[in-house]
Design an enzyme around this catalytic site. Structure first.
Site, PDB file in Angstrom:
ATOM      1  N   GLY A 135       0.780  -1.228   0.000  1.00 11.23           N
ATOM      2  CA  GLY A 135       0.000   0.000   0.000  1.00 11.23           C
ATOM      3  C   GLY A 135       0.811   1.276   0.000  1.00 11.23           C
ATOM      4  O   GLY A 135       0.289   2.338   0.340  1.00 11.23           O
ATOM      5  N   ALA A 136       2.075   1.201  -0.399  1.00 13.37           N
ATOM      6  CA  ALA A 136       2.934   2.392  -0.388  1.00 13.37           C
ATOM      7  C   ALA A 136       3.132   2.985  -1.777  1.00 13.37           C
ATOM      8  O   ALA A 136       3.925   3.898  -1.962  1.00 13.37           O
ATOM      9  CB  ALA A 136       4.290   2.053   0.232  1.00 13.37           C
ATOM     10  N   SER A 141       1.257  -4.914  -5.315  1.00 11.61           N
ATOM     11  CA  SER A 141       0.193  -5.815  -5.781  1.00 11.61           C
ATOM     12  C   SER A 141       0.495  -6.353  -7.174  1.00 11.61           C
ATOM     13  O   SER A 141       0.236  -7.528  -7.471  1.00 11.61           O
ATOM     14  CB  SER A 141      -1.165  -5.102  -5.761  1.00 11.61           C
ATOM     15  OG  SER A 141      -1.205  -4.028  -6.680  1.00 11.61           O
ATOM     16  N   GLU A 193      -4.907  -7.414 -11.107  1.00 14.02           N
ATOM     17  CA  GLU A 193      -4.873  -6.021 -10.656  1.00 14.02           C
ATOM     18  C   GLU A 193      -6.267  -5.392 -10.678  1.00 14.02           C
ATOM     19  O   GLU A 193      -6.600  -4.564  -9.835  1.00 14.02           O
ATOM     20  CB  GLU A 193      -3.927  -5.207 -11.549  1.00 14.02           C
ATOM     21  CG  GLU A 193      -2.452  -5.396 -11.257  1.00 14.02           C
ATOM     22  CD  GLU A 193      -2.004  -4.528 -10.109  1.00 14.02           C
ATOM     23  OE1 GLU A 193      -1.537  -3.409 -10.326  1.00 14.02           O
ATOM     24  OE2 GLU A 193      -2.160  -4.986  -8.962  1.00 14.02           O
ATOM     25  N   ASP A 204       1.991  -0.723 -13.606  1.00 11.11           N
ATOM     26  CA  ASP A 204       2.666  -1.493 -12.558  1.00 11.11           C
ATOM     27  C   ASP A 204       2.950  -2.923 -12.994  1.00 11.11           C
ATOM     28  O   ASP A 204       4.061  -3.437 -12.798  1.00 11.11           O
ATOM     29  CB  ASP A 204       1.822  -1.497 -11.284  1.00 11.11           C
ATOM     30  CG  ASP A 204       1.793  -0.150 -10.595  1.00 11.11           C
ATOM     31  OD1 ASP A 204       2.136   0.857 -11.242  1.00 11.11           O
ATOM     32  OD2 ASP A 204       1.416  -0.091  -9.415  1.00 11.11           O
TER      33      ASP A 204
END
Length: 390
Positions: A135-136, A141, A193, A204
């Site tokens: 979560g940064a 993910s 995702e 990502d």
């Protein structure tokens, strides 16, 4: 040839950072994203228990869970008729079924990919570890999804290329992956995702799959920088400030609509920074070129940070504090990703010593921040095949 279903398969994929162009990308400009040396690693070990055992120590409160494969096969809307070579989204109905088993989005993603890619025909113990904070904004993910997809496709010898020489390798060595297979991994990871993020850009998972660095525009999608980028040293610092990416993006778009004559030149300048960055990378050939590259990147970091914070309004007092601390010690820092908190990146010098780095990290830590050293431009997903010790 021994089936990969009889081997231990270890897969890793990198996280990502946005070097330049964040937010400007939603205004049709170019962003540059790079793979990190921080990676997620997934180990697949066959078992004979007809179960799926998942060991995920980095996910708070999860620990180790085990399910019978029959439990998944009995679910309504089980993805039994999916063509593995044609990735599709997880249906809302199957997500609802998975929610009956466990109410964690990230695990829904994992279970969908496992069910879709294996049809639950083989039992595994799967362990997931990561260098990346969850979560940064560092692509944890996507790194997770790419590792899962690559490992399961390998485990079941599923190749869109038909199993070309590049994709078939022996035990105990890093496997090669052809571009066709990489594209399949990338597309399946994008479906994962979507479960977690709704409408991800695809940046990502592309970085986690292909590695190195890529450019991205909304109109043309991503393009891999085939020459790669120099292995620049950076320090990633987490402000520990949570933020809403959606709100920050909407704020930039709103400014652009209200004050186009002010914001458009800013966006054009950020786009020029991205172009200058790529040109500087292309001019880098040996370590002798590092000092010139460092000077250019230092300037680009400073300019991009001022534009993001002052003109786009996506700064935060925590980011300002880190910028000030690092500047006082001779380093240059910018936010990465959404801003408003999240993570920032500091460009380290080629000759930054262990003592200098320790002092920098200690100073940041004493102000409540957490940091990690990394390099950029790392390889994409990698697969290793290991024999089971008997």
């Amino acid at each position: 040839m021994i089936s990969n279903q009889d081997n231990i398969i270890q897969v890793s994929a990198p996280g990502k950072i946005i070097l330049f162009g964040e937010h400007a990308v939603v205004l049709e400009k170019t962003a540059i994203a790079s793979a990190l040396s921080l990676r997620t690693t997934v180990t697949f070990t066959p078992n004979t228990n007809n179960t799926l055992l998942l060991d995920f120590p980095d996910l708070a409160g999860f620990g180790v869970r085990e399910w019978s494969l029959d439990e998944f096969k009995k679910l309504d809307h089980f993805p039994n008729d999916i063509d593995i070579l044609k990735p599709i989204e997880c249906s809302e109905l199957f997500q609802q079924e998975l929610n009956k088993i466990i109410d964690i989005k990230g695990i829904h993603t994992f279970l969908f990919l496992f069910c879709a890619l294996t049809k639950c025909t083989k039992a595994y113990n799967i362990k997931i570890t990561s260098d990346l904070p969850i979560g940064a904004g560092l692509g944890s993910s996507a790194s997770f999804c790419v590792s899962i997809c690559a490992g399961l496709l390998k485990a079941f010898d599923t190749y869109i290329c038909g199993g070309c020489k590049q994709c078939i390798g022996g035990q105990g060595q890093q496997q090669q992956i052809c571009n066709e297979q990489l594209n399949l991994i990338n597309l399946w990871s994008l479906q994962g995702e979507k479960i977690m993020h709704g409408t991800p850009s695809g940046i990502d998972n592309a970085v986690a799959t292909f590695g190195k660095a890529l450019t991205f525009t909304r109109k043309n999608g991503y393009k891999i920088l085939e020459n790669g980028i120099p292995p620049l040293r950076i320090l990633i610092t987490n402000t520990r400030v949570s933020r809403s990416t959606k709100t920050l993006v909407e704020g930039v778009i709103q400014r652009s609509k209200l004050y186009p004559t002010l914001i458009d030149p800013v966006s054009n300048l950020i786009d020029t920074i991205s172009s200058q960055c790529i040109e500087s990378f292309n001019q880098y050939h040996t370590d002798k070129d590092y000092e010139k590259l460092q000077q250019t990147m230092d300037l680009m970091f400073d300019m991009n940070q001022h534009l993001l914070s002052g003109c786009y309004g996506v700064g935060h007092s925590s980011i300002d504090t880190i910028v000030s601390i690092t500047k006082s010690l001779g380093f240059h820092t910018k936010l990465t990703g959404a801003g408003g908190g999240g993570c920032v990146i500091t460009l380290l010098k080629q000759d930054t010593t262990i003592d200098q780095l320790s002092n920098l990290k200690l100073t940041l830590s004493s102000n409540g921040f957490e940091s990690w050293e990394a390099t950029i431009g790392d390889p994409g997903v990698s697969i290793n095949i290991l024999p089971i010790q008997k």
